[in-house]
Design a protein around this motif. Structure first.
Motif, PDB file in Angstrom:
ATOM      1  N   GLU A 287     -59.325  10.750 -26.226  1.00 36.89           N
ATOM      2  CA  GLU A 287     -60.139  11.212 -25.057  1.00 36.89           C
ATOM      3  C   GLU A 287     -61.120  11.901 -25.138  1.00 36.89           C
ATOM      4  O   GLU A 287     -61.118  12.794 -25.990  1.00 36.89           O
ATOM      5  CB  GLU A 287     -58.738  11.734 -24.163  1.00 36.89           C
ATOM      6  CG  GLU A 287     -59.067  11.744 -22.738  1.00 36.89           C
ATOM      7  CD  GLU A 287     -57.952  12.209 -22.051  1.00 36.89           C
ATOM      8  OE1 GLU A 287     -58.246  12.768 -21.042  1.00 36.89           O
ATOM      9  OE2 GLU A 287     -56.913  11.740 -22.249  1.00 36.89           O
TER      10      GLU A 287
ATOM     11  N   THR B 157     -68.812   5.525 -28.470  1.00 37.90           N
ATOM     12  CA  THR B 157     -67.935   4.481 -27.781  1.00 37.90           C
ATOM     13  C   THR B 157     -67.556   3.264 -28.604  1.00 37.90           C
ATOM     14  O   THR B 157     -66.790   2.647 -28.416  1.00 37.90           O
ATOM     15  CB  THR B 157     -68.091   4.292 -26.419  1.00 37.90           C
ATOM     16  OG1 THR B 157     -69.401   3.605 -26.342  1.00 37.90           O
ATOM     17  CG2 THR B 157     -68.176   5.540 -25.571  1.00 37.90           C
TER      18      THR B 157
ATOM     19  N   ARG C 135     -63.455  -5.527 -21.647  1.00 40.21           N
ATOM     20  CA  ARG C 135     -63.895  -4.106 -22.306  1.00 40.21           C
ATOM     21  C   ARG C 135     -65.294  -4.214 -23.031  1.00 40.21           C
ATOM     22  O   ARG C 135     -65.500  -3.500 -23.686  1.00 40.21           O
ATOM     23  CB  ARG C 135     -62.793  -3.977 -23.357  1.00 40.21           C
ATOM     24  CG  ARG C 135     -61.496  -3.699 -22.979  1.00 40.21           C
ATOM     25  CD  ARG C 135     -60.268  -3.577 -23.894  1.00 40.21           C
ATOM     26  NE  ARG C 135     -60.761  -2.209 -24.573  1.00 40.21           N
ATOM     27  CZ  ARG C 135     -60.340  -1.077 -24.362  1.00 40.21           C
ATOM     28  NH1 ARG C 135     -59.505  -0.814 -23.375  1.00 40.21           N
ATOM     29  NH2 ARG C 135     -60.742  -0.048 -25.337  1.00 40.21           N
ATOM     30  N   GLN C 136     -66.037  -5.192 -22.448  1.00 42.57           N
ATOM     31  CA  GLN C 136     -67.370  -5.170 -22.907  1.00 42.57           C
ATOM     32  C   GLN C 136     -68.239  -4.564 -22.020  1.00 42.57           C
ATOM     33  O   GLN C 136     -67.881  -3.970 -20.994  1.00 42.57           O
ATOM     34  CB  GLN C 136     -67.928  -6.663 -23.246  1.00 42.57           C
ATOM     35  CG  GLN C 136     -67.068  -7.248 -24.276  1.00 42.57           C
ATOM     36  CD  GLN C 136     -67.462  -9.102 -24.493  1.00 42.57           C
ATOM     37  OE1 GLN C 136     -68.650  -9.219 -23.867  1.00 42.57           O
ATOM     38  NE2 GLN C 136     -66.660  -9.500 -24.828  1.00 42.57           N
TER      39      GLN C 136
ATOM     40  N   TYR D 217     -70.767  -2.306 -19.884  1.00 43.27           N
ATOM     41  CA  TYR D 217     -70.704  -0.994 -19.446  1.00 43.27           C
ATOM     42  C   TYR D 217     -69.146  -0.345 -19.660  1.00 43.27           C
ATOM     43  O   TYR D 217     -69.155   0.803 -20.256  1.00 43.27           O
ATOM     44  CB  TYR D 217     -71.011  -0.783 -17.830  1.00 43.27           C
ATOM     45  CG  TYR D 217     -72.249  -1.049 -17.380  1.00 43.27           C
ATOM     46  CD1 TYR D 217     -73.208  -0.083 -17.963  1.00 43.27           C
ATOM     47  CD2 TYR D 217     -72.626  -2.136 -16.725  1.00 43.27           C
ATOM     48  CE1 TYR D 217     -74.531  -0.311 -17.455  1.00 43.27           C
ATOM     49  CE2 TYR D 217     -74.017  -2.458 -16.467  1.00 43.27           C
ATOM     50  CZ  TYR D 217     -74.838  -1.500 -16.771  1.00 43.27           C
ATOM     51  OH  TYR D 217     -76.248  -1.803 -16.518  1.00 43.27           O
ATOM     52  N   HIS D 218     -68.230  -1.079 -19.660  1.00 37.90           N
ATOM     53  CA  HIS D 218     -66.870  -0.351 -20.075  1.00 37.90           C
ATOM     54  C   HIS D 218     -66.942   0.230 -21.452  1.00 37.90           C
ATOM     55  O   HIS D 218     -66.382   1.115 -21.802  1.00 37.90           O
ATOM     56  CB  HIS D 218     -65.749  -1.668 -19.865  1.00 37.90           C
ATOM     57  CG  HIS D 218     -64.347  -0.989 -20.100  1.00 37.90           C
ATOM     58  ND1 HIS D 218     -63.958  -0.796 -21.311  1.00 37.90           N
ATOM     59  CD2 HIS D 218     -63.320  -0.495 -19.124  1.00 37.90           C
ATOM     60  CE1 HIS D 218     -62.768  -0.240 -21.516  1.00 37.90           C
ATOM     61  NE2 HIS D 218     -62.312  -0.219 -20.113  1.00 37.90           N
ATOM     62  N   ALA D 219     -67.635  -0.795 -22.163  1.00 35.71           N
ATOM     63  CA  ALA D 219     -67.591  -0.362 -23.912  1.00 35.71           C
ATOM     64  C   ALA D 219     -68.344   0.978 -24.060  1.00 35.71           C
ATOM     65  O   ALA D 219     -68.565   1.512 -25.224  1.00 35.71           O
ATOM     66  CB  ALA D 219     -68.178  -1.659 -24.711  1.00 35.71           C
TER      67      ALA D 219
ATOM     68  N   MET E 226     -68.804   3.656 -21.805  1.00 34.01           N
ATOM     69  CA  MET E 226     -68.455   4.533 -21.196  1.00 34.01           C
ATOM     70  C   MET E 226     -67.653   5.613 -21.911  1.00 34.01           C
ATOM     71  O   MET E 226     -66.452   5.297 -22.164  1.00 34.01           O
ATOM     72  CB  MET E 226     -67.880   4.457 -19.579  1.00 34.01           C
ATOM     73  CG  MET E 226     -68.900   3.793 -18.841  1.00 34.01           C
ATOM     74  SD  MET E 226     -68.294   3.062 -17.281  1.00 34.01           S
ATOM     75  CE  MET E 226     -67.828   4.569 -16.689  1.00 34.01           C
TER      76      MET E 226
ATOM     77  N   GLU F 128     -65.760   7.807 -20.587  1.00 33.24           N
ATOM     78  CA  GLU F 128     -64.575   7.987 -19.892  1.00 33.24           C
ATOM     79  C   GLU F 128     -63.318   6.843 -20.196  1.00 33.24           C
ATOM     80  O   GLU F 128     -62.361   7.323 -20.111  1.00 33.24           O
ATOM     81  CB  GLU F 128     -64.911   7.568 -18.464  1.00 33.24           C
ATOM     82  CG  GLU F 128     -65.674   8.687 -17.681  1.00 33.24           C
ATOM     83  CD  GLU F 128     -67.254   8.317 -17.877  1.00 33.24           C
ATOM     84  OE1 GLU F 128     -67.659   7.601 -18.889  1.00 33.24           O
ATOM     85  OE2 GLU F 128     -67.869   8.695 -16.897  1.00 33.24           O
ATOM     86  N   ASN F 129     -63.902   6.047 -20.936  1.00 28.71           N
ATOM     87  CA  ASN F 129     -62.913   4.994 -21.545  1.00 28.71           C
ATOM     88  C   ASN F 129     -62.403   5.339 -23.128  1.00 28.71           C
ATOM     89  O   ASN F 129     -61.793   4.351 -23.641  1.00 28.71           O
ATOM     90  CB  ASN F 129     -63.395   3.499 -21.530  1.00 28.71           C
ATOM     91  CG  ASN F 129     -63.566   3.294 -20.040  1.00 28.71           C
ATOM     92  OD1 ASN F 129     -62.884   3.310 -19.230  1.00 28.71           O
ATOM     93  ND2 ASN F 129     -64.678   2.652 -19.850  1.00 28.71           N
ATOM     94  N   GLY F 130     -62.917   6.527 -23.481  1.00 34.16           N
ATOM     95  CA  GLY F 130     -62.399   7.048 -24.854  1.00 34.16           C
ATOM     96  C   GLY F 130     -63.676   6.773 -25.710  1.00 34.16           C
ATOM     97  O   GLY F 130     -64.426   5.996 -25.678  1.00 34.16           O
TER      98      GLY F 130
END
Length: 165
Positions: A2, A49, A126-127, A129-131, A133, A135-137
């Protein structure tokens, strides 16, 4: 792992320009350099990330990718981004390589490009923008893994001809 986003935002908003501080040798803004020429620097993201996330920036404090670079300077920068991205691809063999320029006038205003290699097999949700950010670890690779990656990226960069233009 985190990420402490509040501390990061405070540092980005109120600290010195992170690229300029790194170039001055400020130990609080140390990064692992993978490529450098007279006008550009490429270095590992301190809070990646994705494995091998690299930032590329002009050494001069430039803030706007469109307004602050003439065509020749823009072209030279993009050739460096491409050269480094090709090295990242040759070392990490990603499914996809993301290239994006981030920052704002409020924080991280020094123009920089992110090169983010998406490993094969990451689920669609999880690809993209998610990958990217925090915020996602974020990843916390051990020092020996970082040293190995830097060595392999530098070697891959040495194999390519220098950018022209």
């Amino acid at each position: 792992m985190e990420m402490d986003l509040a501390t990061y935002e405070e540092r980005a908003r109120n600290g010195p320009c992170f690229v300029c501080a790194f170039l001055r040798g400020d130990p609080d803004y140390r990064h692992e350099t993978v490529y450098e020429d007279a006008d550009h620097i490429a270095f590992l993201d301190r809070w990646p990330t994705l494995p091998g996330r690299v930032l590329v920036a002009p050494k001069a404090h430039v803030e706007h990718v469109v307004r602050d670079l003439d065509e020749a300077a823009y072209t030279r920068l993009m050739l460096v981004v491409r050269r480094v991205a090709r090295a990242v691809e040759s070392v990490l063999r990603p499914e996809r390589t993301y290239l994006l320029s981030l920052g704002s006038q409020e924080a991280n205003s020094h123009l920089h490009w992110h090169i983010a290699a998406l490993p094969p097999g990451v689920p669609l949700g999880r690809q993209q923008y998610h990958a990217l950010m925090a915020e996602n670890g974020i990843l916390d690779p051990p020092p020996e893994e970082i040293t190995d990656l830097v060595t392999r990226l530098r070697a891959a960069l040495g194999e390519e001809p220098p950018p022209t233009g």
